[in-house]
Design a protein around this motif. Structure first.
Motif, PDB file in Angstrom:
ATOM      1  N   LYS A  47       0.738  -1.773  -0.333  1.00  0.00           N
ATOM      2  CA  LYS A  47       0.095   0.101   0.269  1.00  0.00           C
ATOM      3  C   LYS A  47       1.176   1.100  -0.688  1.00  0.00           C
ATOM      4  O   LYS A  47       2.201   0.889   0.399  1.00  0.00           O
ATOM      5  N   PRO A  48       0.164   2.136  -0.544  1.00  0.00           N
ATOM      6  CA  PRO A  48      -0.828   2.104  -1.153  1.00  0.00           C
ATOM      7  C   PRO A  48      -0.628   1.631  -2.569  1.00  0.00           C
ATOM      8  O   PRO A  48       0.602   2.007  -2.990  1.00  0.00           O
ATOM      9  N   GLY A  49      -1.522   1.172  -3.682  1.00  0.00           N
ATOM     10  CA  GLY A  49      -1.091  -0.088  -4.055  1.00  0.00           C
ATOM     11  C   GLY A  49      -0.690   0.764  -5.866  1.00  0.00           C
ATOM     12  O   GLY A  49      -0.037   0.327  -6.537  1.00  0.00           O
ATOM     13  N   VAL A  50      -1.756   1.858  -6.168  1.00  0.00           N
ATOM     14  CA  VAL A  50      -1.910   2.576  -7.167  1.00  0.00           C
ATOM     15  C   VAL A  50       0.073   3.356  -7.743  1.00  0.00           C
ATOM     16  O   VAL A  50       0.687   2.837  -8.601  1.00  0.00           O
ATOM     17  N   THR A  51       0.126   3.512  -6.329  1.00  0.00           N
ATOM     18  CA  THR A  51       1.511   4.268  -5.974  1.00  0.00           C
ATOM     19  C   THR A  51       3.442   3.649  -6.131  1.00  0.00           C
ATOM     20  O   THR A  51       4.017   3.075  -7.379  1.00  0.00           O
TER      21      THR A  51
END
Length: 132
Positions: A47-51
């Motif tokens: 986490k954060p996954g998109v980053t």
């Protein structure tokens, strides 16, 4: 012949990693893009996954380009090796060595290649040979 061998290794690994990065960043080649990859990263605790997907995708995409070109080869090797270490630690390690059990065999092979080329150099047919 050594330089041709190094070129073949760099091109194959580099182009494959360009593809892996493009899967994460753009959803190309059957990938899920940042949102889909980010969701999967979240599901495995990254986490954060998109980053994290962005960082992994950039490391693979840019590292692959640099590796294939033989440009800044030690940095490219570290970028590729770093993604493989994370793949081993976060995904494949608990499954054991063999790829038939979703283990880290492939990741370890790529890790060895990336570090080996980073340490020995990219060979004569590389931008590093012309620039440095």
């Amino acid at each position: 012949m050594l330089n041709i061998g190094l070129l073949i290794i760099r091109l194959v690994i580099g182009v494959l990693f360009i593809g892996h990065g493009a899967q994460k960043l753009f959803g190309w080649f059957g990938g899920y893009g940042l949102k889909g990859t980010g969701g999967w990263f979240e599901s495995i605790g990254m986490k954060p996954g998109v980053t994290m997907a962005l960082f992994a995708g950039l490391a693979e995409f840019i590292g692959g380009i640099l590796f294939a070109l033989g440009l800044l080869t030690p940095i490219a090797g570290i970028m590729i090796a770093g993604t493989m270490v994370m793949a081993i630690v976060r995904v494949h390690g608990p499954n054991g060595l063999w790829a038939t059990a979703n283990g880290y065999e492939y990741n370890l092979t790529v890790l060895a290649i990336a570090i080996g080329i980073a340490l020995t150099g990219p060979g004569q047919y590389a931008l590093d040979a012309f620039l440095f």
